[in-house]
Design an enzyme around this catalytic site. Structure first.
Site, mmCIF file in Angstrom:
data_model
loop_
_atom_site.group_PDB
_atom_site.id
_atom_site.type_symbol
_atom_site.label_atom_id
_atom_site.label_comp_id
_atom_site.label_asym_id
_atom_site.label_seq_id
_atom_site.Cartn_x
_atom_site.Cartn_y
_atom_site.Cartn_z
ATOM 1 N N ILE A 6 -20.106 -84.709 60.687
ATOM 2 C CA ILE A 6 -20.299 -85.484 59.463
ATOM 3 C C ILE A 6 -19.347 -84.993 58.384
ATOM 4 C CG2 ILE A 6 -21.959 -86.236 57.710
ATOM 5 C CD1 ILE A 6 -24.193 -85.464 59.651
ATOM 6 N N ARG A 113 -8.812 -90.391 65.179
ATOM 7 C CA ARG A 113 -7.789 -90.280 66.233
ATOM 8 C C ARG A 113 -7.880 -88.944 66.947
ATOM 9 N NH1 ARG A 113 -2.751 -88.207 67.238
ATOM 10 N NH2 ARG A 113 -2.690 -87.074 65.248
ATOM 11 N N TYR A 144 -9.917 -98.110 44.698
ATOM 12 C CA TYR A 144 -11.070 -97.765 45.528
ATOM 13 C C TYR A 144 -11.405 -98.901 46.485
ATOM 14 C CZ TYR A 144 -15.796 -96.304 46.817
ATOM 15 O OH TYR A 144 -16.929 -95.948 47.527
#
Length: 230
Positions: A6, A113, A144
């Site tokens: 996370i 990736r 943003y």
């Protein structure tokens, strides 16, 4: 027992999600931007493991991860980290565009990736915690929103590319949530901050867990969640 990596678990949605996963017995690996932040996260999330890598420098993520021990198996990669700086296009300098695109878009792409080989083996799950700004751009939100629109495109492309490897990909689009980032946004907007007006991080974490826990015969691809009517 599953293993989850996370980002953005130092506060807000990411911290609540990490705690919920730890409480149910899952393994949690948290990405911290520096050693000081890593030490604080270990104190706040007992039982979690921490790797140090700076999302504001996506080009150095490969080097940073190569110097640390990652688990052999990762069942989910959950991108929660993000930065926001508001401003009109006429006023927003290139440096703030570059920072938001780096942390909010390029770093998630690069981290995904780098971890795809292990995610393919586990037939894992990539969750992008996006934003309502990833669906609609309002005045003052150009940089943003552009980063979050790009994050949605990244998720859509990744989902199509990784279907053959049985890697699930979910985009979560939360509305305004009572987090330190939301308080910062209100400061930038010059508005009073009232946390009671917004969703709690716990509610958004529950949404993420719903996506993660869905049986393998289905996947949530895109899910918007908004504050309730008071």
């Amino acid at each position: 027992m599953a293993t989850h990596l996370i980002t953005g678990a130092g506060s807000g949605i990411g911290a609540v999600l990490a705690l919920r996963l730890l409480e149910r017995g899952d393994d949690v690996v948290v990405l911290a931007r520096d050693a000081g932040r890593a030490k604080q996260i270990v104190q706040d999330l007992p039982g979690a493991s921490v790797v140090v890598a700076d999302l504001s420098q996506p080009g150095r993520l490969s080097w940073a991860l190569s110097k640390q021990n990652l688990p052999d198996r990762i069942d989910s990669l959950v991108h929660v980290a993000g930065v926001v700086d508001l401003g009109d296009v006429a006023d927003l300098p290139a440096s703030l565009w570059e920072q938001q695109l780096a942390v909010n878009l390029v770093a998630p792409a690069e981290l995904t990736r780098l971890l795809l080989p292990v995610l393919r083996v586990s037939q894992g799950h990539v969750v992008f915690v996006n934003s309502g700004a990833g669906l609609r751009a309002n005045a003052g939100w150009s940089a943003y929103a552009a980063s979050k629109h790009g994050l949605r495109a990244l998720a859509d492309a990744l989902r199509a590319e990784e279907a053959e490897h049985c890697v699930r990909v979910t985009s979560i689009f939360p509305g305004r949530t009572a987090t330190p980032m939301q308080e910062r946004v209100h400061h930038q907007e010059g508005a009073d901050y009232d946390a009671d007006r917004f969703m709690t991080p716990e509610s958004v974490a529950t949404t993420i867990l719903t996506a993660l826990d869905l049986p393998r015969d289905a996947q949530i691809t895109d899910l918007s969640v908004r504050p309730g009517v008071h």
